[in-house]
Design an enzyme around this catalytic site. Structure first.
Site, short mmCIF file in Angstrom:
data_model
loop_
_atom_site.label_atom_id
_atom_site.label_comp_id
_atom_site.label_asym_id
_atom_site.label_seq_id
_atom_site.Cartn_x
_atom_site.Cartn_y
_atom_site.Cartn_z
N CYS A 193 18.17 69.08 -39.36
CA CYS A 193 17.75 67.86 -40.07
C CYS A 193 18.62 66.68 -39.72
O CYS A 193 18.30 65.55 -40.03
CB CYS A 193 17.76 68.10 -41.57
SG CYS A 193 19.30 68.77 -42.17
N CYS A 335 10.91 64.16 -31.48
CA CYS A 335 11.66 64.30 -32.74
C CYS A 335 12.65 63.16 -32.83
O CYS A 335 12.41 62.09 -32.26
CB CYS A 335 12.31 65.68 -32.84
SG CYS A 335 13.68 65.91 -31.70
#
Ligand code: ZN
Length: 380
Positions: A193, A335
Site C-alpha cells: 500500500c 499502479c
C-alpha cells in the site's frame, strides 16, 4: 570460487591507502591483494548500489561493474548517495563510474548502461566474482538469482521496503538461493500500500551490509548469510534472522531444475515495460486498439486520479476478474510506482498471456503528463 590470483605486490601508495585493512589479520597483505584481483558486479546504481559501490571502491575491489540504464532524477537524491544535484538528468552508470574513479583512481569500473534481461545477464555475470543485487524490480530480482545459479556466481541479494530491509547471500553449492526463499508463485501478488515510500537512510544500512557480505565472500572470511535471511527494522532498531533451507524442488537450484536457461523464462519475456513517454507514443500508434490500460491500485488511490482511458481492477481482485480483460487486448498494468503492476504482469504472464508494465506508475505518468484527472462522478 575462482579468483585470478596473479596478483601484483602492493605499492607504497596502496600500503598507505589500505593501512587499516593491512592491520587486520583477517585481511592483511594477502587479503588486500586478493581484493585488488577480484571483481564485483552491482545491479542497480540506486539506494542500495550507491553505498555498496562506494565502499567496495574504497576497499580496493579491483574491478567494479555497475548495471543501470536509468538517469538520475531529483527524487533519487534522498538516498542515492552516489549522485549530486548537478547529476540530475545524466545517465546513472556513467556518473557512478566517474564518482568511483574519483574516489579510487586505481580501480577499473565498467558502466553497463543496459537493461538487464535474459539475453545479456549470463554474459555480463560471467565476468565478475560476486554479484550484488539492489534492484527494486521483482522480475529482475528473480532473473539475477537465476543467472547467478546458472553462472555459478555468489549473490548478495537485498531488498528494502518502507522502514524494513532484508538481506541474504547465496553461494553456489553451499546453500539455498533466492528462489528457495521465495518460490515465485504466490509471492508476486502481494499488494503493497505504500510501495513508493522508503526511509532515505535505510538503503544506506542495507547497502553497506551488502558490501560487507561481498567482501567476506571475496576474501573467504567470516560467516556469510547462507540460509539466513537478515531482517532489519529501522523503526524498532532490530535485526532478526530467519533460517531457511535449499528446496529440493527449487526451479533453478533444486534436484531437477526446470529453469536451465534464462531464455526458458517465458514469464519474463512475455512482460514488456514502458516508460510514460513510451506509453503515450503507443497510445497514438498502431497498437493502441489492442491495448487496455488497467489500474490495479486500491479504490482510494483510484479516486484521487487516474491515467485517462484506464479501467480499475484492484490487484487483490485481479485473479477473480481477469476475464474482464478481453483475450484480444494486451493489458498495460498501472499502479502507484510500478511494483504492484509488475506483480499483475507476472500473474498474467504466468497464465501465458503477455502484459505490459507502466514503469514508474501514475507517479511517473503525472511527472511527465501533469496532474491526473479524477474519474467521472468523483468530484469530492
Ligand atoms: Zn533455489
Amino acid at each position: 570460487m575462482l579468483i585470478d590470483m596473479s596478483v601484483t605486490p602492493l605499492s607504497a601508495d596502496d600500503r598507505q591507502r589500505y593501512a587499516r585493512h593491512l592491520a587486520l589479520a583477517e585481511i592483511g597483505e594477502a587479503g588486500q591483494q586478493r581484493l585488488a584481483a577480484s571483481s564485483a558486479l552491482i545491479i542497480g546504481a540506486g539506494g542500495l548500489g550507491s553505498p555498496a559501490a562506494l565502499y567496495l571502491a574504497a576497499a580496493g575491489v579491483g574491478r567494479i561493474g555497475l548495471v543501470d540504464y536509468d538517469s538520475v532524477e531529483a527524487s533519487n537524491l534522498q538516498r542515492q548517495v552516489l549522485f549530486t544535484h548537478d547529476d540530475i538528468g545524466a545517465g546513472k552508470a556513467e556518473v557512478a563510474r566517474a564518482r568511483l574513479l574519483a574516489l579510487n583512481p586505481r580501480l577499473a569500473v565498467d558502466a553497463h548502461a543496459v537493461r538487464l534481461g535474459p539475453s545479456n545477464a549470463l554474459d555480463i555475470f560471467r565476468r565478475y566474482d560476486v554479484v550484488l543485487d539492489g534492484t527494486d524490480r521483482l522480475a529482475v530480482r528473480y532473473l539475477v538469482n537465476d543467472a547467478c545459479v546458472l553462472a555459478g556466481k555468489p549473490l548478495v541479494s537485498c531488498a528494502i521496503h518502507r522502514f524494513e530491509g532484508q538481506a541474504m547471500t547465496y553461494i553456489p553449492g553451499r546453500g539455498p538461493c533466492y528462489r528457495c526463499l521465495h518460490p515465485l508463485a504466490g509471492d508476486a501478488l502481494v499488494p503493497s500500500c505504500a510501495e513508493a515510500g522508503v526511509l532515505g537512510v535505510l538503503p544506506g544500512v542495507m547497502g553497506t551490509l551488502q558490501a560487507t557480505e561481498a567482501m567476506k565472500v571475496l576474501l573467504g572470511v567470516g560467516e556469510p548469510l547462507l540460509g539466513r535471511l537478515l531482517v532489519y527494522d529501522a523503526l524498532a532498531m532490530s535485526f532478526q534472522q530467519f533460517s531457511f533451507q535449499r528446496r529440493a524442488n527449487c526451479a533453478v537450484c533444486g534436484d531437477n531444475p526446470t529453469i536451465t536457461r534464462l531464455e526458458d523464462d517465458g514469464e519474463a519475456t512475455m512482460i514488456e515495460e514502458w516508460t510514460p513517454e513510451e506509453l503515450a507514443q503507443q497510445l497514438e500508434g498502431a497498437r493502441a486498439g489492442s491495448l487496455l490500460l488497467v489500474d490495479v491500485r486500491e479504490p482510494h488511490e483510484w479516486a484521487a486520479g487516474r491515467v485517462p482511458g484506464s479501467v480499475h481492477i484492484p490487484l487483490g481482485t485481479l485473479a477473480a476478474r481477469a476475464t474482464e480483460i478481453p483475450p484480444d487486448r494486451t493489458p498495460v498494468f498501472i499502479c502507484a510506482v510500478g511494483g504492484r503492476s509488475m506483480a499483475a504482469c507476472r500473474y498474467f504472464a504466468g497464465g501465458g498471456r503477455p502484459a505490459i508494465n507502466l514503469a514508474g506508475g501514475v507517479t511517473g505518468w503525472s511527472a511527465v503528463h501533469g496532474p491526473l484527472p479524477r474519474p467521472e462522478g468523483c468530484q469530492s
